[in-house]
Design a protein around this motif. Structure first.
Motif, PDB file in Angstrom:
ATOM      1  N   UNK A  25       0.847  -1.211  -0.046  1.00 48.28           N
ATOM      2  CA  UNK A  25       0.073  -0.030  -0.052  1.00 48.28           C
ATOM      3  C   UNK A  25       0.860   1.185  -0.029  1.00 48.28           C
ATOM      4  N   UNK A  26       0.629   2.128  -0.841  1.00 52.49           N
ATOM      5  CA  UNK A  26       1.133   3.469  -0.923  1.00 52.49           C
ATOM      6  C   UNK A  26       0.323   4.394  -0.172  1.00 52.49           C
ATOM      7  N   UNK A  27       0.946   5.254   0.512  1.00 50.86           N
ATOM      8  CA  UNK A  27      -0.015   6.245   1.394  1.00 50.86           C
ATOM      9  C   UNK A  27       0.701   7.395   1.936  1.00 50.86           C
ATOM     10  N   UNK A  28      -0.079   8.244   2.300  1.00 54.47           N
ATOM     11  CA  UNK A  28       0.732   9.529   2.941  1.00 54.47           C
ATOM     12  C   UNK A  28       1.072   9.276   4.361  1.00 54.47           C
ATOM     13  N   UNK A  29       2.289   9.692   4.880  1.00 55.46           N
ATOM     14  CA  UNK A  29       2.516   9.484   6.080  1.00 55.46           C
ATOM     15  C   UNK A  29       1.734  10.137   7.390  1.00 55.46           C
ATOM     16  N   UNK A  30       1.691   9.574   8.519  1.00 61.33           N
ATOM     17  CA  UNK A  30       0.926  10.222   9.332  1.00 61.33           C
ATOM     18  C   UNK A  30       1.659  10.303  10.880  1.00 61.33           C
ATOM     19  N   UNK A  31       1.432  11.102  11.719  1.00 59.26           N
ATOM     20  CA  UNK A  31       2.308  11.402  12.660  1.00 59.26           C
ATOM     21  C   UNK A  31       2.536   9.992  13.723  1.00 59.26           C
ATOM     22  N   UNK A  32       1.530   9.108  13.742  1.00 63.46           N
ATOM     23  CA  UNK A  32       1.832   7.994  14.318  1.00 63.46           C
ATOM     24  C   UNK A  32       3.032   7.021  13.719  1.00 63.46           C
ATOM     25  N   UNK A  33       3.505   7.271  12.476  1.00 64.94           N
ATOM     26  CA  UNK A  33       4.551   6.555  11.843  1.00 64.94           C
ATOM     27  C   UNK A  33       5.820   7.025  12.326  1.00 64.94           C
ATOM     28  N   UNK A  34       6.086   8.062  13.301  1.00 66.66           N
ATOM     29  CA  UNK A  34       7.404   8.438  13.268  1.00 66.66           C
ATOM     30  C   UNK A  34       8.308   7.630  13.822  1.00 66.66           C
ATOM     31  N   UNK A  35       8.084   6.929  14.957  1.00 66.00           N
ATOM     32  CA  UNK A  35       8.946   5.691  15.385  1.00 66.00           C
ATOM     33  C   UNK A  35       9.483   4.919  14.324  1.00 66.00           C
ATOM     34  N   UNK A  36       8.347   4.264  13.427  1.00 66.31           N
ATOM     35  CA  UNK A  36       8.943   3.337  12.305  1.00 66.31           C
ATOM     36  C   UNK A  36       9.548   4.302  11.203  1.00 66.31           C
ATOM     37  N   UNK A  37       9.389   5.433  11.046  1.00 66.29           N
ATOM     38  CA  UNK A  37      10.128   6.182  10.164  1.00 66.29           C
ATOM     39  C   UNK A  37      11.739   6.126  10.700  1.00 66.29           C
ATOM     40  N   UNK A  38      11.914   6.522  11.910  1.00 64.73           N
ATOM     41  CA  UNK A  38      13.126   6.864  12.385  1.00 64.73           C
ATOM     42  C   UNK A  38      13.966   5.476  12.359  1.00 64.73           C
ATOM     43  N   UNK A  70       5.498   3.445   1.968  1.00 62.84           N
ATOM     44  CA  UNK A  70       4.861   2.105   1.503  1.00 62.84           C
ATOM     45  C   UNK A  70       4.948   1.306   2.469  1.00 62.84           C
ATOM     46  N   UNK A  71       3.590   0.435   2.818  1.00 62.44           N
ATOM     47  CA  UNK A  71       3.293  -0.512   3.794  1.00 62.44           C
ATOM     48  C   UNK A  71       3.405  -1.837   3.175  1.00 62.44           C
ATOM     49  N   UNK A  72       4.007  -2.829   3.804  1.00 60.45           N
ATOM     50  CA  UNK A  72       3.899  -4.149   3.503  1.00 60.45           C
ATOM     51  C   UNK A  72       3.416  -4.939   4.646  1.00 60.45           C
ATOM     52  N   UNK A  73       2.265  -5.475   4.714  1.00 55.71           N
ATOM     53  CA  UNK A  73       1.561  -6.229   5.928  1.00 55.71           C
ATOM     54  C   UNK A  73       1.483  -5.374   7.166  1.00 55.71           C
ATOM     55  N   UNK A  74       1.370  -4.221   7.122  1.00 57.59           N
ATOM     56  CA  UNK A  74       1.269  -3.346   8.015  1.00 57.59           C
ATOM     57  C   UNK A  74       2.666  -2.766   8.588  1.00 57.59           C
ATOM     58  N   UNK A  75       3.828  -3.013   7.879  1.00 58.92           N
ATOM     59  CA  UNK A  75       5.153  -2.431   8.201  1.00 58.92           C
ATOM     60  C   UNK A  75       5.511  -1.486   7.045  1.00 58.92           C
ATOM     61  N   UNK A  76       6.333  -0.309   7.679  1.00 64.12           N
ATOM     62  CA  UNK A  76       6.617   0.890   6.576  1.00 64.12           C
ATOM     63  C   UNK A  76       7.942   0.206   6.204  1.00 64.12           C
ATOM     64  N   UNK A  77       7.967  -0.059   4.735  1.00 64.02           N
ATOM     65  CA  UNK A  77       9.145  -0.574   4.236  1.00 64.02           C
ATOM     66  C   UNK A  77      10.151   0.596   3.199  1.00 64.02           C
ATOM     67  N   UNK A  78       9.340   1.568   2.905  1.00 69.39           N
ATOM     68  CA  UNK A  78       9.994   2.641   2.376  1.00 69.39           C
ATOM     69  C   UNK A  78       9.169   3.933   2.559  1.00 69.39           C
ATOM     70  N   UNK A 115       8.840  20.298  -7.600  1.00 62.00           N
ATOM     71  CA  UNK A 115       8.682  19.349  -6.889  1.00 62.00           C
ATOM     72  C   UNK A 115      10.223  19.028  -6.328  1.00 62.00           C
ATOM     73  N   UNK A 116      10.856  19.291  -4.830  1.00 63.06           N
ATOM     74  CA  UNK A 116      11.841  19.044  -4.532  1.00 63.06           C
ATOM     75  C   UNK A 116      11.970  17.623  -3.731  1.00 63.06           C
ATOM     76  N   UNK A 117      12.551  16.649  -4.092  1.00 64.46           N
ATOM     77  CA  UNK A 117      12.891  15.696  -3.221  1.00 64.46           C
ATOM     78  C   UNK A 117      13.829  15.634  -2.308  1.00 64.46           C
ATOM     79  N   UNK A 118      13.468  15.474  -0.891  1.00 68.95           N
ATOM     80  CA  UNK A 118      14.429  15.848  -0.039  1.00 68.95           C
ATOM     81  C   UNK A 118      14.917  14.397   0.763  1.00 68.95           C
ATOM     82  N   UNK A 119      14.029  13.193   0.559  1.00 66.30           N
ATOM     83  CA  UNK A 119      14.715  12.134   0.968  1.00 66.30           C
ATOM     84  C   UNK A 119      13.915  10.933   0.209  1.00 66.30           C
ATOM     85  N   UNK A 120      14.538  10.048   0.106  1.00 64.10           N
ATOM     86  CA  UNK A 120      13.850   8.586  -0.394  1.00 64.10           C
ATOM     87  C   UNK A 120      14.455   7.392   0.148  1.00 64.10           C
TER      88      UNK A 120
END
Length: 229
Positions: A25-38, A70-78, A115-120
């Motif tokens: 699933x491709x979606x927009x990031x949410x505040x509750x994603x912070x720990x997984x993003x770090x 990007x989520x895979x089975x509930x986990x942020x993988x990208x 549109x400027x990409x700052x991280x991927x």
């Protein structure tokens, strides 16, 4: 802290892409994603400074549509992060801190043309699943929806290290463009429709594989309409 669109994509892995893609699933990031993003940043870029909570909050507050994961089975993988700027207002594209407001993106201009990409980044365990392409596609859709003229990114050339003793960075990227050499990052970015506009020396000095160089890449939105009103 200095970031760029420098994930190392797509190593060959025996996988069933068709089955995998049904679980992605491709979606927009949410505040509750912070720990997984770090956690993902630490995994992708060991030793680099991660986003601070205030930076992430600022990104979501200023331009939530530009922050994807990007989520895979509930986990942020990208994931990827971006902002919109006015091209004419930024001559120093080599200065990530200036263009991205050190990651806070408070200089985001909703009426800008670029549109400027700052991280991927892509989880190393999931490289080979074409996730970077999905993130670039999400950015392209956003650019078309917002009628943005172009997308600009800075990228790595990690394959350069094996050739740096006998050719310059310019000679190396020319050979990658001519498909005489393959680079694990630049080759993929070129295949995603980006054109090389220049090289930025000393962009990321600790990136020894790229010898500190970054590519300056541009994707042109062919659907862009000048002065639509």
């Amino acid at each position: 802290m200095k970031h760029s669109d420098h994930n190392v994509p797509d190593k060959v892995t025996p996988i069933d892409l068709a089955e995998f893609e049904t679980k992605v699933t491709v979606r927009n990031l949410r505040i509750e994603d912070f720990d997984a993003l770090v956690a993902l940043q630490l995994k992708c870029f060991p030793g680099m400074t991660t986003w601070k909570l205030e930076q992430f909050k600022s990104q979501l507050r200023v331009f939530p549509e530009g922050q994807h994961c990007i989520e895979y089975e509930g986990k942020i993988v990208a994931s990827s992060s971006s902002l919109i700027v006015d091209f004419e207002q930024h001559e120093d594209w080599h200065d990530w801190k200036a263009v991205a407001d050190s990651g806070y993106i408070r200089n985001h201009d909703a009426l800008g043309d670029t549109l400027y990409g700052i991280e991927i980044m892509v989880d190393p365990e999931f490289r080979g699943y074409k996730l970077s392409r999905r993130l670039y596609d999400a950015r392209k859709r956003l650019a078309r929806q917002r009628n943005i003229r172009r997308m600009i990114i800075a990228g790595r050339i990690p394959g350069f290290a094996a050739h740096a003793d006998h050719m310059s960075a310019r000679e190396y990227v020319d050979k990658v463009i001519a498909k005489k050499l393959l680079d694990p990052v630049l080759t993929v970015q070129l295949s995603n429709g980006f054109a090389l506009k220049g090289l930025i020396p000393d962009y990321f000095p600790s990136d020894t594989a790229s010898r500190g160089f970054a590519t300056f890449l541009e994707w042109t939105n062919l659907d862009y309409i000048k002065d639509p009103n």
